[in-house]
Motif scaffolding. Structure first.
Motif, PDB file in Angstrom:
ATOM      1  N   UNK A   1      62.709-141.666   8.907  1.00  0.00           N
ATOM      2  CA  UNK A   1      61.321-141.518   8.490  1.00  0.00           C
ATOM      3  C   UNK A   1      61.190-141.826   7.015  1.00  0.00           C
ATOM      4  N   UNK A   2      59.967-141.967   6.553  1.00  0.00           N
ATOM      5  CA  UNK A   2      59.727-142.265   5.149  1.00  0.00           C
ATOM      6  C   UNK A   2      59.913-141.037   4.268  1.00  0.00           C
ATOM      7  N   UNK A   3      60.358-141.278   3.046  1.00  0.00           N
ATOM      8  CA  UNK A   3      60.250-140.314   1.951  1.00  0.00           C
ATOM      9  C   UNK A   3      59.012-140.687   1.148  1.00  0.00           C
ATOM     10  N   UNK A   4      58.692-139.899   0.136  1.00  0.00           N
ATOM     11  CA  UNK A   4      57.529-140.226  -0.701  1.00  0.00           C
ATOM     12  C   UNK A   4      57.710-141.590  -1.366  1.00  0.00           C
ATOM     13  N   UNK A   5      58.939-141.896  -1.797  1.00  0.00           N
ATOM     14  CA  UNK A   5      59.173-143.156  -2.506  1.00  0.00           C
ATOM     15  C   UNK A   5      59.114-144.352  -1.572  1.00  0.00           C
ATOM     16  N   UNK A   6      59.781-144.265  -0.431  1.00  0.00           N
ATOM     17  CA  UNK A   6      59.744-145.405   0.501  1.00  0.00           C
ATOM     18  C   UNK A   6      58.341-145.597   1.070  1.00  0.00           C
ATOM     19  N   UNK A   7      57.605-144.492   1.271  1.00  0.00           N
ATOM     20  CA  UNK A   7      56.222-144.607   1.754  1.00  0.00           C
ATOM     21  C   UNK A   7      55.348-145.332   0.731  1.00  0.00           C
ATOM     22  N   UNK A   8      55.588-145.063  -0.565  1.00  0.00           N
ATOM     23  CA  UNK A   8      54.833-145.757  -1.618  1.00  0.00           C
ATOM     24  C   UNK A   8      55.134-147.252  -1.594  1.00  0.00           C
ATOM     25  N   UNK A   9      56.387-147.613  -1.407  1.00  0.00           N
ATOM     26  CA  UNK A   9      56.767-149.027  -1.338  1.00  0.00           C
ATOM     27  C   UNK A   9      56.125-149.721  -0.142  1.00  0.00           C
ATOM     28  N   UNK A  10      55.976-149.002   0.958  1.00  0.00           N
ATOM     29  CA  UNK A  10      55.341-149.581   2.143  1.00  0.00           C
ATOM     30  C   UNK A  10      53.833-149.691   1.980  1.00  0.00           C
ATOM     31  N   UNK A  11      53.256-148.742   1.252  1.00  0.00           N
ATOM     32  CA  UNK A  11      51.797-148.632   1.158  1.00  0.00           C
ATOM     33  C   UNK A  11      51.190-149.507   0.074  1.00  0.00           C
ATOM     34  N   UNK A  12      51.871-149.629  -1.065  1.00  0.00           N
ATOM     35  CA  UNK A  12      51.303-150.308  -2.237  1.00  0.00           C
ATOM     36  C   UNK A  12      51.936-151.685  -2.403  1.00  0.00           C
ATOM     37  N   UNK A  13      51.133-152.735  -2.220  1.00  0.00           N
ATOM     38  CA  UNK A  13      51.657-154.102  -2.267  1.00  0.00           C
ATOM     39  C   UNK A  13      52.242-154.441  -3.634  1.00  0.00           C
ATOM     40  N   UNK A  14      51.606-153.981  -4.714  1.00  0.00           N
ATOM     41  CA  UNK A  14      52.104-154.309  -6.041  1.00  0.00           C
ATOM     42  C   UNK A  14      53.422-153.591  -6.344  1.00  0.00           C
ATOM     43  N   UNK A  15      53.579-152.372  -5.848  1.00  0.00           N
ATOM     44  CA  UNK A  15      54.852-151.664  -6.026  1.00  0.00           C
ATOM     45  C   UNK A  15      55.947-152.383  -5.240  1.00  0.00           C
ATOM     46  N   UNK A  16      55.606-152.864  -4.052  1.00  0.00           N
ATOM     47  CA  UNK A  16      56.544-153.632  -3.233  1.00  0.00           C
ATOM     48  C   UNK A  16      56.958-154.906  -3.979  1.00  0.00           C
ATOM     49  N   UNK A  17      55.994-155.588  -4.604  1.00  0.00           N
ATOM     50  CA  UNK A  17      56.300-156.790  -5.380  1.00  0.00           C
ATOM     51  C   UNK A  17      57.179-156.455  -6.587  1.00  0.00           C
ATOM     52  N   UNK A  18      56.910-155.325  -7.211  1.00  0.00           N
ATOM     53  CA  UNK A  18      57.719-154.881  -8.345  1.00  0.00           C
ATOM     54  C   UNK A  18      59.173-154.706  -7.918  1.00  0.00           C
ATOM     55  N   UNK A  19      59.372-153.991  -6.806  1.00  0.00           N
ATOM     56  CA  UNK A  19      60.735-153.759  -6.311  1.00  0.00           C
ATOM     57  C   UNK A  19      61.406-155.070  -5.941  1.00  0.00           C
ATOM     58  N   UNK A  20      60.659-155.964  -5.317  1.00  0.00           N
ATOM     59  CA  UNK A  20      61.222-157.249  -4.916  1.00  0.00           C
ATOM     60  C   UNK A  20      61.617-158.075  -6.133  1.00  0.00           C
ATOM     61  N   UNK A  21      60.751-158.106  -7.136  1.00  0.00           N
ATOM     62  CA  UNK A  21      61.055-158.874  -8.347  1.00  0.00           C
ATOM     63  C   UNK A  21      62.290-158.311  -9.045  1.00  0.00           C
ATOM     64  N   UNK A  22      62.360-157.012  -9.178  1.00  0.00           N
ATOM     65  CA  UNK A  22      63.494-156.399  -9.865  1.00  0.00           C
ATOM     66  C   UNK A  22      64.815-156.677  -9.150  1.00  0.00           C
ATOM     67  N   UNK A  23      64.786-156.634  -7.818  1.00  0.00           N
ATOM     68  CA  UNK A  23      66.038-156.807  -7.078  1.00  0.00           C
ATOM     69  C   UNK A  23      66.442-158.266  -6.937  1.00  0.00           C
ATOM     70  N   UNK A  24      65.469-159.164  -6.787  1.00  0.00           N
ATOM     71  CA  UNK A  24      65.807-160.567  -6.541  1.00  0.00           C
ATOM     72  C   UNK A  24      65.786-161.428  -7.799  1.00  0.00           C
TER      73      UNK A  24
END
Length: 485
Positions: free
Chosen positions: A174-197
């Motif tokens: 199941x989601x935690x607060x952090x993983x739920x935020x990554x799933x919910x917020x497109x810009x946060x998802x893009x931030x994580x993707x940019x940082x990792x890739x």
């Protein structure tokens, strides 16, 4: 009867006793700092019926609301810093190397989880079995790849140790607060993707870049980024080749520029704008006008010219015309201008450079400043240059939890642009290199901001004297002039 913190209520002032005892024992002192500041934050939240920090999927995205008072925000900062130091001290030197391994493994796991869209495949509420999640991830690839359940489980369970996801029942995710935020917020998802890739491969290529190009290179196409992505193009030119990369970077920047550390509120509240009356402010390199619009909303007498390259100026004009009410729109002008060329506006009261100079090595940054000098000369003592950028602290000058984030920014500037963040002496040297008459009058660093406001004036011939300089030097030594909270 013991209280919540294990301090006996019958033993008199247990908290005071713990604080006194901790003075000789660093572990206890840090633990006391954690306890004291955790209580301050929790009591503030409780008194206002705000949610307490939690790893539950519906937990708050931020520990504190943005309007929390400075005393509570400082308590939160002290809590984070003491917790970090407590971990480092308790682990000790022998555990330094083993504790580096989780850092790069977290990046590896984050990259994998993003690649196979795991954040969106886990349901927003409830759980999913590893078996079903592996099947869904395999299906998402169009059947081209099979995702083994055992590998999925290993990667996710590593991520769980960084508070990404939860396993509330055996073999169900199941989601935690952090993983739920990554799933919910497109810009946060893009931030994580940019940082990792992007950011992580770039950082790892730093040594190879220095070996290939020399550590002293200041060319924008001789960077760690160039090595990591096998390109001879500068960063932004390379990014522009792929619309998907450009969109991801835009999402990353939207999230960065709305984070607490670089929030435009620090610009709005960190300088006495109201004292300027109906002044004209030129936002040099102001992109699509985010900073100028925030200032225009807060200070109805100010006038603004937002300057950027033609495409950005046009986009800003179009967006502002579609979204802003007439009283604000009437005080905004969008003007095409390349700040590596002379400044065309010579009647402004303030020239603002926000998050500009850190992108450029010293010789280019000095040239950008030189292009503003004739405009400052035109109004003599009536014009100011206002720079909003990072002022690097001396080691140990700010909490370690804050300093390490600022140091990341410094390294990122080097790895991507062959530039750097600057400490106070480097800012003074840069101003002197641009024009010996540029005088740094004051520096203000709003609490919670990773950037400072540097107010600069052009000194006329014969202005200033040795006595004033000596007094300023003394104030700097006393620590009450260069950075004020």
């Amino acid at each position: 009867m013991p209280g919540k913190l294990g301090i006996s209520k019958e033993s008199g002032d247990g908290a005071a006793a713990l604080q006194t005892a901790s003075a000789s024992f660093p572990l206890e002192e840090l633990a006391w700092q954690c306890t004291k500041n955790a209580i301050a934050v929790s009591q503030y939240l409780s008194a206002r019926d705000l949610p307490q920090p939690s790893h539950e999927p519906d937990g708050p995205s931020n520990t504190l609301p943005k309007d929390a008072p400075p005393s509570v925000r400082r308590a939160r900062q002290s809590l984070i810093d003491a917790a970090l130091q407590l971990f480092q001290l308790a682990a000790g030197p022998s555990e330094f190397i083993p504790n580096l391994a989780p850092g790069f493994q977290y990046v590896a796991c984050l990259t994998w989880l993003l690649r196979y869209d795991i954040f969106h495949l886990v349901p927003a509420s409830g759980t999913i079995s590893y078996q079903d999640l592996a099947a869904a991830a395999s299906k998402r690839t169009g059947g081209a790849e099979s995702i083994p359940e055992t590998r999925l489980k290993s990667i996710v369970r590593m991520a769980m140790t960084a508070a990404l996801f939860r396993e509330p029942e055996p073999n169900h995710l199941g989601h935690s607060a952090t993983s739920a935020l990554l799933a919910r917020e497109a810009d946060v998802h893009s931030w994580a993707s940019y940082l990792s890739t992007r950011s992580a491969p770039t950082a790892l290529a730093m040594t190879a870049a220095h070996d290939r190009f020399t550590p002293a290179s200041v060319s924008k196409n001789e960077t760690a980024y160039n090595v990591a992505f096998a390109t001879n193009l500068p960063f932004f030119d390379h990014l522009a080749l792929n619309p998907a990369d450009t969109a991801e970077f835009a999402g990353y920047m939207r999230n960065v520029t709305t984070s607490e550390a670089v929030d435009v509120k620090h610009l709005v509240g960190g300088y006495p704008w109201a004292d300027l009356g109906s002044a004209l402010v030129v936002d040099v390199g102001g992109s699509t006008g985010n900073a100028a619009i925030a200032l225009a909303k807060a200070f109805p007498d100010l006038q603004f010219i937002v300057q950027d390259l033609p495409d950005n100026a046009a986009a800003g004009r179009e967006a502002a015309s579609a979204s802003l009410p007439a009283p604000i729109l009437s005080r905004l002008t969008f003007q095409p201008h390349d700040f590596t060329t002379p400044q065309p506006v010579t009647n402004a009261d303030v020239y603002l450079l926000r998050m500009i100079l850190h992108d450029w090595p010293d010789h280019v940054a000095a040239a950008i400043l030189k292009n503003l000098v004739p405009a400052l000369e035109a109004k003599k003592k009536q014009s100011k240059l206002l720079i909003m950028d990072t002022v690097l602290p001396a080691p140990g000058q700010v909490p370690r939890s804050v300093e390490r984030i600022v140091r990341v920014r410094d390294l990122t500037m080097m790895q991507v642009f062959n530039s750097h963040e600057r400490d106070l002496e480097q800012w003074k040297a840069l101003l002197a290199a641009a024009d010996g008459r540029l005088r740094l009058r004051r520096v203000v660093e709003p609490f919670g901001s990773t950037m400072a406001l540097l107010e600069v004036e052009l000194e006329g011939e014969g202005e200033g004297n040795k006595e004033e300089e000596e007094e300023e030097d003394k104030e700097e030594e006393d620590g009450n002039w260069d950075i004020s909270g």
